[in-house]
Design an enzyme around this catalytic site. Structure first.
Site, short mmCIF file in Angstrom:
data_model
loop_
_atom_site.label_atom_id
_atom_site.label_comp_id
_atom_site.label_asym_id
_atom_site.label_seq_id
_atom_site.Cartn_x
_atom_site.Cartn_y
_atom_site.Cartn_z
N HIS A 75 0.73 -1.18 -0.07
CA HIS A 75 0.14 0.06 -0.07
C HIS A 75 1.01 1.23 -0.15
O HIS A 75 2.06 1.21 0.53
CB HIS A 75 -1.07 0.06 1.18
CG HIS A 75 -2.20 -0.71 1.02
ND1 HIS A 75 -2.90 -1.18 1.94
CD2 HIS A 75 -2.97 -1.07 -0.03
CE1 HIS A 75 -4.05 -1.76 1.75
NE2 HIS A 75 -3.88 -1.79 0.24
N ASP A 77 0.74 4.12 1.44
CA ASP A 77 0.96 4.52 2.91
C ASP A 77 2.31 3.67 3.50
O ASP A 77 2.73 3.91 4.63
CB ASP A 77 -0.04 4.81 3.99
CG ASP A 77 -0.90 3.48 4.01
OD1 ASP A 77 -1.09 2.47 3.26
OD2 ASP A 77 -1.47 3.21 5.02
N HIS A 140 -4.88 -8.53 5.40
CA HIS A 140 -5.19 -7.35 5.23
C HIS A 140 -5.80 -7.14 4.03
O HIS A 140 -6.49 -8.00 3.57
CB HIS A 140 -3.66 -6.45 5.23
CG HIS A 140 -3.85 -4.84 5.34
ND1 HIS A 140 -4.65 -4.16 5.94
CD2 HIS A 140 -3.44 -4.09 4.51
CE1 HIS A 140 -4.65 -2.88 5.61
NE2 HIS A 140 -3.72 -2.74 4.79
N ASP A 162 0.22 -3.82 8.90
CA ASP A 162 -1.16 -3.73 8.88
C ASP A 162 -1.97 -5.00 8.98
O ASP A 162 -1.52 -6.06 8.23
CB ASP A 162 -1.56 -2.80 7.70
CG ASP A 162 -1.55 -1.28 7.88
OD1 ASP A 162 -1.21 -0.80 8.68
OD2 ASP A 162 -1.76 -0.63 6.49
N ASP A 194 -0.50 -2.14 14.83
CA ASP A 194 -1.57 -1.41 14.15
C ASP A 194 -2.61 -1.02 15.00
O ASP A 194 -3.35 -1.54 15.37
CB ASP A 194 -1.92 -2.26 12.93
CG ASP A 194 -3.19 -1.69 11.99
OD1 ASP A 194 -3.08 -0.52 12.07
OD2 ASP A 194 -3.46 -2.45 11.29
N GLY A 366 -9.88 -3.40 6.44
CA GLY A 366 -8.52 -4.14 6.61
C GLY A 366 -7.79 -4.20 7.84
O GLY A 366 -6.81 -4.74 7.85
N HIS A 367 -8.45 -3.47 8.75
CA HIS A 367 -7.58 -3.15 10.37
C HIS A 367 -8.47 -3.83 11.25
O HIS A 367 -9.53 -3.98 11.35
CB HIS A 367 -7.31 -1.83 10.41
CG HIS A 367 -6.59 -1.07 9.46
ND1 HIS A 367 -5.44 -1.22 9.29
CD2 HIS A 367 -7.16 -0.63 8.25
CE1 HIS A 367 -4.74 -0.59 8.35
NE2 HIS A 367 -5.92 0.00 7.61
N ASP A 442 5.46 19.12 -3.98
CA ASP A 442 4.51 19.86 -4.68
C ASP A 442 5.13 19.90 -5.98
O ASP A 442 6.28 20.62 -6.39
CB ASP A 442 4.53 21.26 -4.05
CG ASP A 442 3.48 22.10 -4.95
OD1 ASP A 442 2.81 21.94 -5.90
OD2 ASP A 442 3.29 23.26 -4.49
#
Lengths: 554, 554
Positions: A75, A77, A140, A162, A194, A366-367, A442
């Site tokens: 993922h 993150d 997950h 996770d 998690d 998923g957690h 940015d």
């Protein structure tokens, strides 16, 4: 060897007090392991920012000590900061086949040198002196997830990654309970858990529930079925394909990231796609409505996503037809609620039936929820517990759960990113802090937008800007042109001539006052203009545009 | 008299396809009644906008025909536009004692002429030729709410107002079921029904549930208790006071709007406040922690609210102490989720225990869920049904509920603001459209910010602005000063000298090209500068700031 040298250092670099940019460093003497390198999507107030990544100054300073980056799953993150991190520190990556497959695809877009990939299977042990690293299966919302146990000279450090305790996951890959029990029995020194759902009571429902709901819904639908979910939720997409197959429907995958994920997952053997079931977007029209399922991105109402473009009749291949049923198989990530709601409304307006209510059972998290977290804590019973992956309230709730199970409060660390937790054989303490925080990306700029730029963007976004150009004769100091006034984002100029005229008068007044007082310092003149004009505009309009006086000398 | 003259016209001016700015006009021949005049809080993309009100052009054009504005209750989304509406059309207001009390307070801040207030009690009938207007009791999340039945020459029009079927409401004022039954029995021609919770299954829990939860929680707390809720939720504040009294605690009300609402409600007899229980903020320190409850605004995480200032240690009288329990007795309004979560995190960080989870039962909605809506529809069985108060999906869900109860689809109107529903004795049709939409209020300006200004604000907020000033000799056309470049919100200038230097070069290049081609039209020169510089900046930074060339002639 000093006492400090024989301690472990745990340094969370992201993911504490926030959802996203998960990253953790573990150091023993001169060896560092990094777990995950995630990105975060910017909060609303970070105007114009594309993504946020962790500050890795500490890692850059200790470049030569880093043995590897270990990845729990694919993922964003958890792996999304890799392109930026690897630019600075090129170290080997360890992770599951799917995780590395997704990462490899991602890194292609960035021009990085050769990367050292090591595919690891569950229960495999990697030796990176002085660490033995043991990966273990967890479930997950993406396949091939693993938790990590690091055997260090001082004891075991266990990271859940996770995790949810899904007893009937999409791919049958259940959490490796026996390995967790074995590690717990050996004795775990530090556990990272998690915390994302630590404020949810009970159990998180199984992915299987969604399959059952799909069965019900697909059975009832007579028109086309459009299912949207996270592009990375391969289990969910698999369930769409499986159910479609059962009902004799073809499946078109729509949206670049979902197409890529399905391709990679399928190539690597993580999906079961019946021969001939997948069709191209362009061919959807060749089938009758009750023969088609469309799986698409856009579950978060992202403005450029496939579903949003479908909802606004702006998609090349797909448009809503009466009789279509759209299933929103996802929950809005906090902050996206309005975007998702807007998409649902647009789809209804186009004539679709939309299934979006939580109660229907078209999505599961998923957690792990509280009861699962308790099971994990009781299986592992760590000496020290560090809740990770969560906003502060989630970490606190997780800490309280641990305390309620008998882990002493003094052994639980609700830490901040950058805090160094020093763990010895007998005690653990927070000892110092390294640089940690948000690095803003940015466009092509990494870290070049800071508070001043953001503050300006904020003011500009609220009331716009008024620019005042005054041209002055270098010798005499007299005004030879202007004041010229230009505004943007302040007021509709064509209907505000009188307002602009009076603004010019106010600037002239300010200039005359300066002239009378023989003031010639630009800074003073500018501040005089800002003050006079600002006050006037506020009285007239109740707004405070940024006022930018520019003095030109000729 | 033509056929069209003998029809009723129903004209929703706000509240359809949106949550907020509720307003409805009912016309028969030359007589118009208006129900409610609410405001809406701006969505995120309306940068810098303070509030949004309905477009009332239709009412202004037909000023002399308006008999009255009838108010269902005192919430901002039903009365908040009154200061703007009454400036344009001064007509009598009809509403309950509390509703008008709150409105009167609100209007004080605006300099309006004398207003004609008519206090109405439930079951009272007001005669305003050709209408007989009958108000009836409903329950909701503020006291003294009423629905409205308008007896017209063609039949009864019934508006539920905001409604829930609370069997045990805070003040014991149950929905007037018998009046609804009576009206239904007589025959209701058109019904407008509150759709806010039309996508929620089951029943909405009673306000009493919250009282029970307060009892439990107050009983367990040993430190101070801080409860936050909507400033207008007088029932909830009453329950805080009642429970505090039971546990021997004093109550301090913190936050201007809540203080005002409690004062007015108490003066008008809508609260039961035991003698001596209310204390001033300044006196909180005089009591021990277990003797105090604080009721405060800020349940939506609003940046300037009391609770947010308490959470950031920025409140004059209240700061969090370890042992404090904060109860968030509200649900985030869609769009406010992140703000509320941030406040909860800050409170945890300050050491408070925070009770915010939905499952705890510290908040209930003020709107009817599906089972209640069915009861209402079956009690009333209108000929024509118009779902109101809701986003498009809520209206659709409500329409489908009505259909499932046997109301023919052709008699249900999921309408848009501004659409005119013409109702005759035999049929009803959508016939034309009047002006309706969002009027944006920004500071003192009403309607002077439109798409161009908002588009500019959007661009400014994302990538800032770069201003290029070039001074040209009037006669020779030569550049005599500049280009001077100033940027805001684009990049941190002190660290970007080279970037700015190159930007200047690019502008000079553009000017030289123009000069070589003998181009002297400002518009062409400006567009040349914009293009060259824009392209360069995008290549260098990946950003697209607004580029604003200003040419000064001397």
């Amino acid at each position: 060897m000093s006492d400090a040298d024989s301690r472990l250092k745990i340094i969370p670099l992201g993911g504490l007090g926030e959802i996203g940019k998960n990253m953790m460093a573990i150091r023993y003497q001169d060896s560092i392991l990094v777990i995950d390198a995630g990105l975060m999507f910017p909060e609303e107030e970070l105007l114009g920012i594309d993504i946020v990544i962790p500050d890795i100054s500490y890692l850059i300073e200790n470049k030569d000590k880093i043995k590897a980056i270990l990845l729990t799953h694919g993922h964003e993150d958890h792996v999304g900061a890799l392109p930026y991190v690897l630019k600075e520190i090129n170290v080997p990556l360890y992770g599951s086949k799917l995780t590395l497959g997704l990462v490899e695809e991602k890194l292609k877009e960035h021009n990085l040198g050769p990367i050292n990939f090591h595919v690891v299977r569950p229960r495999e042990i990697i030796k990176l002196e002085p660490f033995d690293i043991e990966f273990f299966r967890v479930s997950h919302s993406i396949p091939d997830c693993m938790g990590i146990a690091v055997h260090t000279p001082l004891g075991i450090i266990l990271h859940t990654g996770d995790i949810k305790l899904d007893q009937t996951p999409g791919d049958g890959e259940v959490v490796d309970f026996r390995k967790l029990a074995e590690l717990g029995e050996k004795g775990v020194l530090v556990m990272f858990g998690d915390s994302t759902n630590a404020d949810k009571s009970g159990f998180t429902m199984s992915e299987k529930v969604v399959g059952n709901t799909f069965d019900d819904l697909f059975g009832k639908c007579e028109g086309r079925i459009i299912v949207t979910t996270f592009a990375s939720n391969v289990h969910r997409i698999q369930q769409v394909i499986t159910t479609a197959h059962r009902f004799g429907r073809k499946v078109a995958i729509v949206g670049r990231s979902m197409v890529n994920n399905v391709r990679i997952s399928n190539q690597l053997g993580y999906m079961n796609v019946p021969e001939g079931i997948l069709i191209e977007m362009a061919d959807i029209g060749k089938y009758s409505a009750n023969q088609v399922v469309i799986a698409t991105t856009g579950s978060q109402g992202e403005p450029m996503s496939a579903l949003t473009r479908i909802a606004t009749s702006d998609h090349r291949w797909v448009s809503i037809e009466p009789g279509d049923t759209v299933i929103i198989s996802a929950t809005p990530i906090p902050g996206n609620e309005k975007l998702v709601a807007k998409t649902v409304d647009l789809l209804f307006r186009q004539g679709a039936e939309v299934i979006y209510e939580k109660s229907v059972g078209v999505h599961v998290s998923g957690h792990a929820s509280q009861e699962e977290l308790k099971i994990l804590l009781n299986l592992i019973r760590p000496r020290y517990f560090v809740p990770v992956h969560g906003e502060y309230r989630h970490l606190m709730k997780h800490a309280k759960l641990a305390e309620s199970l008998g882990i002493p409060r003094s052994n639980i660390f609700v830490a901040e990113n950058g805090q160094v937790i020093e763990v010895g054989k007998k005690k653990a303490v927070i000892a110092g802090k390294v640089a940690a925080g948000k690095i803003l990306v940015d466009g092509l700029g990494v870290g070049d937008v800071g508070n001043i730029v953001l503050r300006d963007r904020k003011q500009l976004s609220q009331d716009g800007i008024m620019i005042v150009v005054v041209t002055i004769n270098k010798e005499s100091g007299e005004v030879v042109a202007g004041p010229d006034i230009v505004s943007r984002g302040f007021v509709y100029v064509r209907e505000s001539e009188e307002l602009m005229e009076r603004a010019r008068d106010k600037v002239n007044e300010a200039l005359q006052i300066c002239s009378k007082k023989n003031v010639s310092e630009w800074a003073v003149i500018k501040s005089q203009v800002r003050e006079k004009l600002g006050k006037h505009l506020y009285e007239r309009t109740g707004r405070r545009p940024m006022i930018l006086p520019i003095i030109v000398e000729v």
